[in-house]
Design a protein around this motif. Structure first.
Motif, PDB file in Angstrom:
ATOM      1  N   ASP A  39      92.001  15.754  10.789  1.00 33.41           N
ATOM      2  CA  ASP A  39      90.916  14.807  10.519  1.00 33.41           C
ATOM      3  C   ASP A  39      91.515  13.453  10.126  1.00 33.41           C
ATOM      4  O   ASP A  39      91.082  12.395  10.596  1.00 33.41           O
ATOM      5  CB  ASP A  39      90.041  15.293   9.350  1.00 33.41           C
ATOM      6  N   ILE A  40      92.508  13.512   9.240  1.00 31.32           N
ATOM      7  CA  ILE A  40      93.151  12.288   8.741  1.00 31.32           C
ATOM      8  C   ILE A  40      93.826  11.554   9.902  1.00 31.32           C
ATOM      9  O   ILE A  40      93.673  10.344  10.060  1.00 31.32           O
ATOM     10  CB  ILE A  40      94.160  12.638   7.618  1.00 31.32           C
ATOM     11  N   GLN A  41      94.524  12.319  10.750  1.00 34.47           N
ATOM     12  CA  GLN A  41      95.233  11.710  11.882  1.00 34.47           C
ATOM     13  C   GLN A  41      94.260  11.002  12.832  1.00 34.47           C
ATOM     14  O   GLN A  41      94.548   9.920  13.326  1.00 34.47           O
ATOM     15  CB  GLN A  41      96.054  12.778  12.629  1.00 34.47           C
ATOM     16  N   VAL A  54      91.501   9.557  12.138  1.00 32.47           N
ATOM     17  CA  VAL A  54      91.066   8.286  11.531  1.00 32.47           C
ATOM     18  C   VAL A  54      92.188   7.250  11.618  1.00 32.47           C
ATOM     19  O   VAL A  54      91.962   6.090  11.972  1.00 32.47           O
ATOM     20  CB  VAL A  54      90.628   8.514  10.060  1.00 32.47           C
ATOM     21  N   VAL A  55      93.411   7.700  11.337  1.00 33.63           N
ATOM     22  CA  VAL A  55      94.564   6.791  11.399  1.00 33.63           C
ATOM     23  C   VAL A  55      94.700   6.220  12.814  1.00 33.63           C
ATOM     24  O   VAL A  55      94.944   5.025  12.993  1.00 33.63           O
ATOM     25  CB  VAL A  55      95.850   7.532  10.957  1.00 33.63           C
ATOM     26  N   ILE A  78      88.610  18.222   4.326  1.00 28.59           N
ATOM     27  CA  ILE A  78      89.307  17.274   5.208  1.00 28.59           C
ATOM     28  C   ILE A  78      90.731  17.791   5.405  1.00 28.59           C
ATOM     29  O   ILE A  78      91.442  18.032   4.426  1.00 28.59           O
ATOM     30  CB  ILE A  78      89.342  15.851   4.594  1.00 28.59           C
ATOM     31  N   GLU A  79      91.107  17.969   6.689  1.00 29.61           N
ATOM     32  CA  GLU A  79      92.440  18.495   6.989  1.00 29.61           C
ATOM     33  C   GLU A  79      93.286  17.419   7.674  1.00 29.61           C
ATOM     34  O   GLU A  79      92.784  16.356   8.029  1.00 29.61           O
ATOM     35  CB  GLU A  79      92.304  19.748   7.865  1.00 29.61           C
ATOM     36  N   GLU A  80      94.573  17.738   7.881  1.00 25.51           N
ATOM     37  CA  GLU A  80      95.517  16.769   8.465  1.00 25.51           C
ATOM     38  C   GLU A  80      95.017  16.184   9.787  1.00 25.51           C
ATOM     39  O   GLU A  80      95.162  15.000  10.039  1.00 25.51           O
ATOM     40  CB  GLU A  80      96.896  17.416   8.678  1.00 25.51           C
ATOM     41  N   LEU A 104      86.284  10.603  12.741  1.00 30.94           N
ATOM     42  CA  LEU A 104      86.274  11.687  11.755  1.00 30.94           C
ATOM     43  C   LEU A 104      85.207  12.718  12.128  1.00 30.94           C
ATOM     44  O   LEU A 104      85.452  13.932  12.065  1.00 30.94           O
ATOM     45  CB  LEU A 104      86.016  11.100  10.358  1.00 30.94           C
TER      46      LEU A 104
END
Ligand SMILES: *Cc1c(COP(=O)(O)O)cnc(C)c1O
Length: 403
Positions: free
Chosen positions: A34-36, A38-39, A30-32, A263
């Motif tokens: 991917d996180i962004q 979802v956010v 999981i990279e940045e 994601l």
């Protein structure tokens, strides 16, 4: 890479492990970005069944070259959906492989139908078309092939059998996203193909699954089945300003959330790179193990390009003075997180008790099971990680070499 000698003490006997931390057999990356993604969904109006669901389905269908993709809350739910869409019902039989995760056969039971097993080919551990043909009866309605370890099943032979007997061919492609069969992408070949987005698979959404198909009737059934059997979804109704809905069949809530789909979309962009990385690791293992007589490397047929969900080796009993269980313990002690895929499904207590299996029914699968060890294989592995695995296997082979 370290040079090992037969005098080196194994970690299981109190020696120093080849690495200090456990290398798992599989894990997500999981990279940045991917996180962004979802956010962004968490800040949006839709947490479930919003715009990301359709976007993910369209991108996925395009990636595998299928007309339709229908998302589900897990690979298991997706298998259940495919078993439903195939029309499986009490009295029907579906033929599958014992060399798989239990969910492949369980989805037949969910529909009240009976799973029938056929033994596998000794090289790929995929369904053997001849054994499969011998199991077809008047009650057979579907075949569920599995692309074991990411190596596509013998799809043309299976589809031909399906056509001859009027059967639906489902491909459990949970291992093989990104694989090719005779130059065609997995997901565009069988009548329905089923994928999982569990963290050890090629694309991770936490839990999640997908069915791809070219048939509009299957896609329609799948969409209703995952949404309580209701004929339109909430967003569609809102867009149309309608309060009216009808439940037309007995379905489930098997929907995948917008959070998970965001994601999935982000992960899907990296599929090509991730599969390429898995192929590099497989090539590295294969180069190292080809000359190691205690290990039988996975075979690859000339007409496929596997996706390498797993790298399962067979420990060669003719070359070893110990059994698989001891090799397994010794590899774990070296901090190599090996696993075994799979205990043949018919040997699980539930299947033994319900169907009377005693072992010995599917000798090719059962013999393979006694020898199999899945080595760590995931796209986030470094060359150093792979070399640790090679060093540990080499060390063990020297130690347990038959005199
Ligand atoms: C992972 C897997 C499944 C189940 O998928 P989930 O998403 O965990 O429900 C089914 N079949 C096979 C072969 C799998 O590897």
């Amino acid at each position: 890479m370290q040079i090992t000698s037969s005098k080196e003490l194994l970690a299981v006997d109190g020696g120093t492990p080849v690495r200090s931390t456990l290398l798992p057999y599989g894990r997500q990356s999981i990279e940045e970005d991917d996180i962004q993604s979802v956010v962004d969904v968490l800040r949006s109006d839709w947490l479930t069944t919003g715009p990301k669901v359709g976007e993910f389905e369209e991108a996925f269908a395009a990636r595998v070259g299928a007309k339709y993709a229908v998302s589900f809350s897990s690979g298991t739910a997706a298998l259940h959906g495919a078993a439903f869409a195939a029309g499986l019902k009490p009295g029907d039989e579906a033929i599958t492989t014992p060399m798989t995760f239990a969910a492949t056969a369980n989805c037949v039971l969910y529909q009240g139908a009976t799973p029938i097993f056929a033994d596998v080919s000794a090289d790929t551990l995929n369904l053997d078309p001849e054994k499969l043909a011998a199991r077809i009866t008047a009650r057979t309605r579907a075949i569920i092939a599995v692309d074991y370890a990411g190596h596509p099943a013998d799809l043309d032979a299976i589809l031909e059998l399906g056509a001859r007997h009027g059967l639906v061919v489902i491909e459990d492609a949970c291992h093989s996203l990104g694989a090719e069969y005779k130059g065609r992408r997995v997901g565009s070949v069988a009548h329905m193909s089923v994928f999982s987005f569990h963290p050890v698979k090629h694309v991770a959404t936490g839990e999640g699954g997908m069915v791809t198909t070219d048939r509009a009737d299957f896609a329609e059934s799948l969409r209703r089945f995952r949404n309580h059997g209701i004929s339109s979804d909430a967003r569609q109704r809102q867009a149309e300003g309608q309060w009216f809905y009808e439940m037309v069949l007995l379905g489930f809530n098997y929907r995948l959330t917008d959070i998970a789909c965001a994601l999935g979309l982000s992960q899907l962009k990296k599929l090509e790179t991730n599969v390429a990385r898995r192929r590099e690791i497989a090539a590295r293992y294969t180069r190292a193990f080809r000359s190691l007589s205690c290990v039988i490397i996975p075979s690859v047929r000339s007409n496929v390009n596997p996706a390498w969900h797993l790298y399962p080796v067979r420990m060669n009993p003719a070359q070893l003075n110990t059994d698989r269980a001891q090799v397994f313990r010794a590899l774990r002690a070296e901090n190599i997180g090996v696993n075994v895929h799979y205990i043949p499904v018919h040997l699980h207590p539930y299947y033994r008790d319900r169907f009377g299996y005693r072992g010995g029914e599917y000798p090719v699968a059962e013999t393979a099971y006694e020898q199999l060890i899945s080595l760590p294989m995931f796209h986030g592995m470094s060359d150093q990680d792979a070399d640790n695995v090679i060093a540990a296997v080499t060390k063990l082979c020297e130690h347990y070499r038959k005199a």
